[in-house]
Motif scaffolding. Structure first.
Motif, PDB file in Angstrom:
ATOM      1  N   LEU A  37       0.799  -1.219   0.000  1.00  0.00           N
ATOM      2  CA  LEU A  37       0.000   0.000   0.000  1.00  0.00           C
ATOM      3  C   LEU A  37       0.835   1.273   0.000  1.00  0.00           C
ATOM      4  O   LEU A  37       0.556   2.192  -0.764  1.00  0.00           O
ATOM      5  CB  LEU A  37      -0.959  -0.007   1.192  1.00  0.00           C
ATOM      6  N   LEU A  38       1.848   1.350   0.834  1.00  0.00           N
ATOM      7  CA  LEU A  38       2.634   2.581   0.927  1.00  0.00           C
ATOM      8  C   LEU A  38       3.570   2.785  -0.261  1.00  0.00           C
ATOM      9  O   LEU A  38       4.041   3.883  -0.489  1.00  0.00           O
ATOM     10  CB  LEU A  38       3.405   2.638   2.241  1.00  0.00           C
ATOM     11  N   GLU A  39       3.812   1.715  -1.020  1.00  0.00           N
ATOM     12  CA  GLU A  39       4.629   1.849  -2.232  1.00  0.00           C
ATOM     13  C   GLU A  39       3.771   2.174  -3.441  1.00  0.00           C
ATOM     14  O   GLU A  39       4.216   2.825  -4.369  1.00  0.00           O
ATOM     15  CB  GLU A  39       5.415   0.563  -2.486  1.00  0.00           C
ATOM     16  N   ASP A  40       2.540   1.668  -3.433  1.00  0.00           N
ATOM     17  CA  ASP A  40       1.626   1.868  -4.555  1.00  0.00           C
ATOM     18  C   ASP A  40       0.211   1.957  -4.000  1.00  0.00           C
ATOM     19  O   ASP A  40      -0.393   0.948  -3.674  1.00  0.00           O
ATOM     20  CB  ASP A  40       1.736   0.699  -5.541  1.00  0.00           C
ATOM     21  N   GLY A  41      -0.317   3.159  -3.883  1.00  0.00           N
ATOM     22  CA  GLY A  41      -1.644   3.357  -3.323  1.00  0.00           C
ATOM     23  C   GLY A  41      -2.750   2.700  -4.119  1.00  0.00           C
ATOM     24  O   GLY A  41      -3.876   2.570  -3.648  1.00  0.00           O
ATOM     25  N   ASP A  42      -2.436   2.257  -5.331  1.00  0.00           N
ATOM     26  CA  ASP A  42      -3.431   1.649  -6.208  1.00  0.00           C
ATOM     27  C   ASP A  42      -3.357   0.128  -6.129  1.00  0.00           C
ATOM     28  O   ASP A  42      -3.317  -0.555  -7.142  1.00  0.00           O
ATOM     29  CB  ASP A  42      -3.224   2.130  -7.649  1.00  0.00           C
ATOM     30  N   VAL A  43      -3.328  -0.411  -4.902  1.00  0.00           N
ATOM     31  CA  VAL A  43      -3.293  -1.870  -4.750  1.00  0.00           C
ATOM     32  C   VAL A  43      -4.628  -2.459  -5.199  1.00  0.00           C
ATOM     33  O   VAL A  43      -5.657  -1.788  -5.157  1.00  0.00           O
ATOM     34  CB  VAL A  43      -2.994  -2.265  -3.286  1.00  0.00           C
ATOM     35  N   GLN A  44      -4.589  -3.715  -5.629  1.00  0.00           N
ATOM     36  CA  GLN A  44      -5.791  -4.387  -6.129  1.00  0.00           C
ATOM     37  C   GLN A  44      -6.241  -5.458  -5.144  1.00  0.00           C
ATOM     38  O   GLN A  44      -5.450  -6.324  -4.752  1.00  0.00           O
ATOM     39  CB  GLN A  44      -5.505  -5.029  -7.495  1.00  0.00           C
ATOM     40  N   LEU A  45      -7.505  -5.394  -4.760  1.00  0.00           N
ATOM     41  CA  LEU A  45      -8.085  -6.377  -3.865  1.00  0.00           C
ATOM     42  C   LEU A  45      -8.094  -7.746  -4.534  1.00  0.00           C
ATOM     43  O   LEU A  45      -8.439  -7.874  -5.707  1.00  0.00           O
ATOM     44  CB  LEU A  45      -9.520  -5.972  -3.518  1.00  0.00           C
ATOM     45  N   ARG A  46      -7.710  -8.752  -3.803  1.00  0.00           N
ATOM     46  CA  ARG A  46      -7.767 -10.118  -4.312  1.00  0.00           C
ATOM     47  C   ARG A  46      -9.211 -10.606  -4.162  1.00  0.00           C
ATOM     48  O   ARG A  46      -9.718 -10.696  -3.043  1.00  0.00           O
ATOM     49  CB  ARG A  46      -6.808 -11.023  -3.548  1.00  0.00           C
ATOM     50  N   PRO A  47      -9.892 -10.899  -5.266  1.00  0.00           N
ATOM     51  CA  PRO A  47     -11.323 -11.229  -5.204  1.00  0.00           C
ATOM     52  C   PRO A  47     -11.661 -12.399  -4.285  1.00  0.00           C
ATOM     53  O   PRO A  47     -12.688 -12.391  -3.626  1.00  0.00           O
ATOM     54  CB  PRO A  47     -11.690 -11.553  -6.647  1.00  0.00           C
ATOM     55  N   TRP A  48     -10.810 -13.390  -4.236  1.00  0.00           N
ATOM     56  CA  TRP A  48     -11.100 -14.548  -3.390  1.00  0.00           C
ATOM     57  C   TRP A  48     -11.098 -14.189  -1.911  1.00  0.00           C
ATOM     58  O   TRP A  48     -11.737 -14.872  -1.107  1.00  0.00           O
ATOM     59  CB  TRP A  48     -10.139 -15.701  -3.676  1.00  0.00           C
ATOM     60  N   ASN A  69       1.688  -1.087   8.530  1.00  0.00           N
ATOM     61  CA  ASN A  69       1.212  -0.103   7.579  1.00  0.00           C
ATOM     62  C   ASN A  69       0.849   1.162   8.324  1.00  0.00           C
ATOM     63  O   ASN A  69       0.779   1.170   9.551  1.00  0.00           O
ATOM     64  CB  ASN A  69      -0.048  -0.630   6.855  1.00  0.00           C
ATOM     65  N   ASP A  70       0.549   2.203   7.579  1.00  0.00           N
ATOM     66  CA  ASP A  70      -0.015   3.413   8.168  1.00  0.00           C
ATOM     67  C   ASP A  70      -1.490   3.138   8.433  1.00  0.00           C
ATOM     68  O   ASP A  70      -2.239   2.760   7.519  1.00  0.00           O
ATOM     69  CB  ASP A  70       0.145   4.588   7.201  1.00  0.00           C
ATOM     70  N   HIS A  71      -1.923   3.312   9.674  1.00  0.00           N
ATOM     71  CA  HIS A  71      -3.278   2.942  10.085  1.00  0.00           C
ATOM     72  C   HIS A  71      -4.349   3.648   9.261  1.00  0.00           C
ATOM     73  O   HIS A  71      -5.268   3.006   8.733  1.00  0.00           O
ATOM     74  CB  HIS A  71      -3.475   3.225  11.574  1.00  0.00           C
ATOM     75  N   GLU A  72      -4.269   4.960   9.142  1.00  0.00           N
ATOM     76  CA  GLU A  72      -5.311   5.718   8.437  1.00  0.00           C
ATOM     77  C   GLU A  72      -5.390   5.343   6.953  1.00  0.00           C
ATOM     78  O   GLU A  72      -6.481   5.179   6.410  1.00  0.00           O
ATOM     79  CB  GLU A  72      -5.083   7.221   8.597  1.00  0.00           C
ATOM     80  N   THR A  73      -4.249   5.195   6.322  1.00  0.00           N
ATOM     81  CA  THR A  73      -4.220   4.842   4.897  1.00  0.00           C
ATOM     82  C   THR A  73      -4.807   3.450   4.674  1.00  0.00           C
ATOM     83  O   THR A  73      -5.604   3.239   3.759  1.00  0.00           O
ATOM     84  CB  THR A  73      -2.773   4.905   4.364  1.00  0.00           C
ATOM     85  N   ALA A  74      -4.417   2.500   5.517  1.00  0.00           N
ATOM     86  CA  ALA A  74      -4.901   1.127   5.368  1.00  0.00           C
ATOM     87  C   ALA A  74      -6.398   1.031   5.649  1.00  0.00           C
ATOM     88  O   ALA A  74      -7.128   0.350   4.915  1.00  0.00           O
ATOM     89  CB  ALA A  74      -4.120   0.187   6.286  1.00  0.00           C
TER      90      ALA A  74
END
Length: 134
Positions: A37-48, A69-74
């Motif tokens: 997340l902190l390297e790439d804010g555009d992470v993709q949710l794993r559908p499963w 992780n950063d609490h607020e961002t996560a």
């Protein structure tokens, strides 16, 4: 043996034996979503993940998060994905994950012992096991 985290099979498995798993503690980066997340804010949710969270929740299994992780961002990302309401007492900080898991177990009043646990953690890598046993 089917892993808790393997993609959902076409036919739903039988309900787990009661008393075995009470809580799944999820890591976020490269577990709930692809990427860091902190390297790439555009992470993709794993559908499963969504399927498993909802299926286990329907069986009465609790969920939480232990993530570096950063609490607020996560939490904002979990809200965006519509998953924040499933995770009880999330521990998202820079503390050791083993400490976070212990805090979650205490908050949920779940037993946490060296040989058996009512809490299981979803993540890759075996290092966390030795830390949790300390």
């Amino acid at each position: 043996m089917t892993s808790l985290l393997s993609p959902v099979p076409a036919q739903a498995p039988a309900k787990p034996v009661q008393g075995k798993i009470k809580c799944v503690v999820w890591d976020l980066d490269n577990t709930v979503w692809d990427g860091v997340l902190l390297e790439d804010g555009d992470v993709q949710l794993r559908p499963w993940v969504v399927e498993h969270v909802k299926r286990l929740d329907a069986m009465g299994v609790l969920h939480s998060v232990a993530s570096k992780n950063d609490h607020e961002t996560a939490m904002a990302k979990l809200r965006e994905f519509g998953l924040d309401e499933y995770f009880l007492f999330p521990r998202i900080s820079w503390n050791a994950k083993s400490v976070s898991i212990g805090q979650i177990a205490r908050k949920l009043t779940l037993g946490w012992t060296r040989s058996r646990s009512s809490t299981t953690r979803s993540s890759s890598g075996p290092r966390w096991r030795s830390r949790c046993r300390r």
